[in-house]
Design a protein around this motif. Sequence first.
Motif, PDB file in Angstrom:
ATOM      1  N   LYS A  39       1.487 -15.562  -3.609  1.00 47.33           N
ATOM      2  CA  LYS A  39       2.277 -14.985  -4.673  1.00 47.33           C
ATOM      3  C   LYS A  39       2.441 -13.484  -4.444  1.00 47.33           C
ATOM      4  N   GLY A  40       1.607 -12.934  -3.588  1.00 49.61           N
ATOM      5  CA  GLY A  40       1.551 -11.490  -3.427  1.00 49.61           C
ATOM      6  C   GLY A  40       2.796 -10.823  -2.887  1.00 49.61           C
ATOM      7  N   ALA A  41       3.591 -11.514  -2.093  1.00 46.23           N
ATOM      8  CA  ALA A  41       4.744 -10.879  -1.452  1.00 46.23           C
ATOM      9  C   ALA A  41       6.040 -11.067  -2.233  1.00 46.23           C
ATOM     10  N   ALA A  46      11.745 -10.063  -2.642  1.00 43.45           N
ATOM     11  CA  ALA A  46      12.983 -10.011  -3.428  1.00 43.45           C
ATOM     12  C   ALA A  46      13.712  -8.688  -3.191  1.00 43.45           C
ATOM     13  N   ASP A  47      12.984  -7.584  -3.218  1.00 45.10           N
ATOM     14  CA  ASP A  47      13.602  -6.274  -2.981  1.00 45.10           C
ATOM     15  C   ASP A  47      14.186  -6.201  -1.572  1.00 45.10           C
ATOM     16  N   ASP A  59      12.941 -19.169   1.087  1.00 45.08           N
ATOM     17  CA  ASP A  59      12.030 -20.283   0.824  1.00 45.08           C
ATOM     18  C   ASP A  59      10.632 -19.710   0.630  1.00 45.08           C
ATOM     19  N   PHE A  60       9.733 -20.557   0.153  1.00 46.01           N
ATOM     20  CA  PHE A  60       8.389 -20.101  -0.198  1.00 46.01           C
ATOM     21  C   PHE A  60       7.330 -21.007   0.397  1.00 46.01           C
ATOM     22  N   ILE A  61       6.200 -20.398   0.697  1.00 49.38           N
ATOM     23  CA  ILE A  61       5.008 -21.127   1.108  1.00 49.38           C
ATOM     24  C   ILE A  61       3.835 -20.511   0.343  1.00 49.38           C
ATOM     25  N   ASP A  96       2.005 -10.280   2.184  1.00 46.78           N
ATOM     26  CA  ASP A  96       1.459  -9.065   1.575  1.00 46.78           C
ATOM     27  C   ASP A  96       0.219  -8.541   2.262  1.00 46.78           C
ATOM     28  N   ASN A  97      -0.073  -8.982   3.454  1.00 47.87           N
ATOM     29  CA  ASN A  97      -1.307  -8.544   4.091  1.00 47.87           C
ATOM     30  C   ASN A  97      -1.090  -7.298   4.923  1.00 47.87           C
TER      31      ASN A  97
END
Length: 97
Positions: A39-41, A46-47, A59-61, A96-97
């Motif tokens: 969820k972090g990224a 989006a930006d 898409d999402f993982i 987000d890492n």
Amino acid sequence: MAQTTLIARDKIQTRVAEMAREISADFAGQELIALCVLKGAMFFCADLVREMSLDVALDFIQISSYGNNKYSSGVVTILKEPQLDMRGKAVLIVEDN
């Protein structure tokens, strides 16, 4: 407790726009999927995608290596798999890492 701003919002927005221009140039003419690691990224992704000059599929993982612990177990578990077919397409992983 007072909050301290480490990096000003306008500097972040400027850098995100620069990155989006670079990515748009690098992937020009290709089908691009941005794969956002939840969820972090999510907000950064989006930006970034909004600033790109390409048509980008999103898409999402969701993955976890922590479970209910404070420290990573070193074993990655996929909690949500991507839905799009990525075969033959360029994939940009945004995390987000």
